[in-house]
Design an enzyme around this catalytic site. Structure first.
Site, mmCIF file in Angstrom:
data_model
loop_
_atom_site.group_PDB
_atom_site.id
_atom_site.type_symbol
_atom_site.label_atom_id
_atom_site.label_comp_id
_atom_site.label_asym_id
_atom_site.label_seq_id
_atom_site.Cartn_x
_atom_site.Cartn_y
_atom_site.Cartn_z
ATOM 1 N N CYS A 30 -5.044 0.796 6.594
ATOM 2 C CA CYS A 30 -5.294 2.243 6.585
ATOM 3 C C CYS A 30 -6.610 2.627 5.905
ATOM 4 C CB CYS A 30 -4.137 2.988 5.924
ATOM 5 S SG CYS A 30 -4.006 2.748 4.131
ATOM 6 N N CYS A 90 -8.317 -5.623 -9.664
ATOM 7 C CA CYS A 90 -7.919 -4.592 -10.619
ATOM 8 C C CYS A 90 -7.493 -3.370 -9.813
ATOM 9 C CB CYS A 90 -9.110 -4.291 -11.526
ATOM 10 S SG CYS A 90 -8.719 -3.273 -12.934
ATOM 11 N N CYS A 92 0.853 -1.187 0.000
ATOM 12 C CA CYS A 92 0.000 0.000 0.000
ATOM 13 C C CYS A 92 0.893 1.243 0.000
ATOM 14 C CB CYS A 92 -0.897 -0.024 1.240
ATOM 15 S SG CYS A 92 -1.894 1.471 1.450
ATOM 16 N N CYS A 100 -7.090 -1.195 1.482
ATOM 17 C CA CYS A 100 -6.059 -1.699 2.380
ATOM 18 C C CYS A 100 -6.732 -1.956 3.733
ATOM 19 C CB CYS A 100 -4.942 -0.666 2.522
ATOM 20 S SG CYS A 100 -3.737 -1.072 3.800
ATOM 21 N N CYS A 115 0.292 3.170 3.740
ATOM 22 C CA CYS A 115 0.791 2.667 5.031
ATOM 23 C C CYS A 115 1.867 1.601 4.912
ATOM 24 C CB CYS A 115 -0.362 2.145 5.871
ATOM 25 S SG CYS A 115 -1.062 0.580 5.299
#
Length: 168
Positions: A128, A148, A77, A125, A80
């Site tokens: 976060c 995707c 991510c 995510c 984070c």
């Protein structure tokens, strides 16, 4: 139970206990939700990253350099740094966005959105809450899924490099 067996089992228990605390601390750090204000995220991220991750924008197709990334490693991510995907699950979907057939365990959380009238499954995510993309049921086996992903919402870490520490 013989004394020798008792001793062996006792030493094994001590060894397990010695590792249990560090492992539980790591697991707690990964599973702990990271909460920041939108203003804090705006200071940490590039404008395009912020737009996709926290305003649920979408980048233009074929605009991400990660679309062509083929090296072994992890996709994390961009907000984070939680690992979300392994290169081994990446494939060319022909959509113009990096696509994966499986996320790493506990990496993403899903919800249904109706922004295009018909329901779609959006994923974020799990740490976060940053918006990553949408998951569809038209991917390859073994899962049949197509995650995707907006490339701008990810960073790539090659296998020979250490993953960055999770943001706090």
């Amino acid at each position: 139970m013989k004394r020798r067996e008792l001793m062996r089992h006792g030493l094994a228990a001590i060894g397990i206990a010695a590792f249990a605390k560090p492992l539980s601390a790591i697991a707690a750090q990964v599973s702990a939700k990271l909460s920041k204000s939108k203003a804090e995220w705006q200071k940490l991220l590039q404008p395009a990253q912020y737009d996709v991750l926290f305003e649920e924008g979408t980048e233009y197709p074929n605009s991400s350099p990660l679309l062509k990334e083929k090296r072994a490693g992890k996709f994390i991510c961009a907000a984070c740094y939680l690992p979300l995907f392994d290169t081994s699950t990446k494939y060319e979907s022909g959509t113009g966005w990096p696509s994966f057939y499986a996320a790493l365990p506990d990496g993403v959380a899903t919800k249904v959105d109706f922004k295009l009238v018909l329901p779609r499954t959006e994923y974020h995510c799990s740490r976060c809450g940053g918006h990553q993309g949408h998951v569809f049921d038209d991917g390859p086996q073994p899962t049949g899924k197509r995650y995707c992903n907006n490339g701008v919402a990810l960073l790539f870490v090659p296998k020979d490099q250490d993953l960055p520490a999770l943001r706090s």
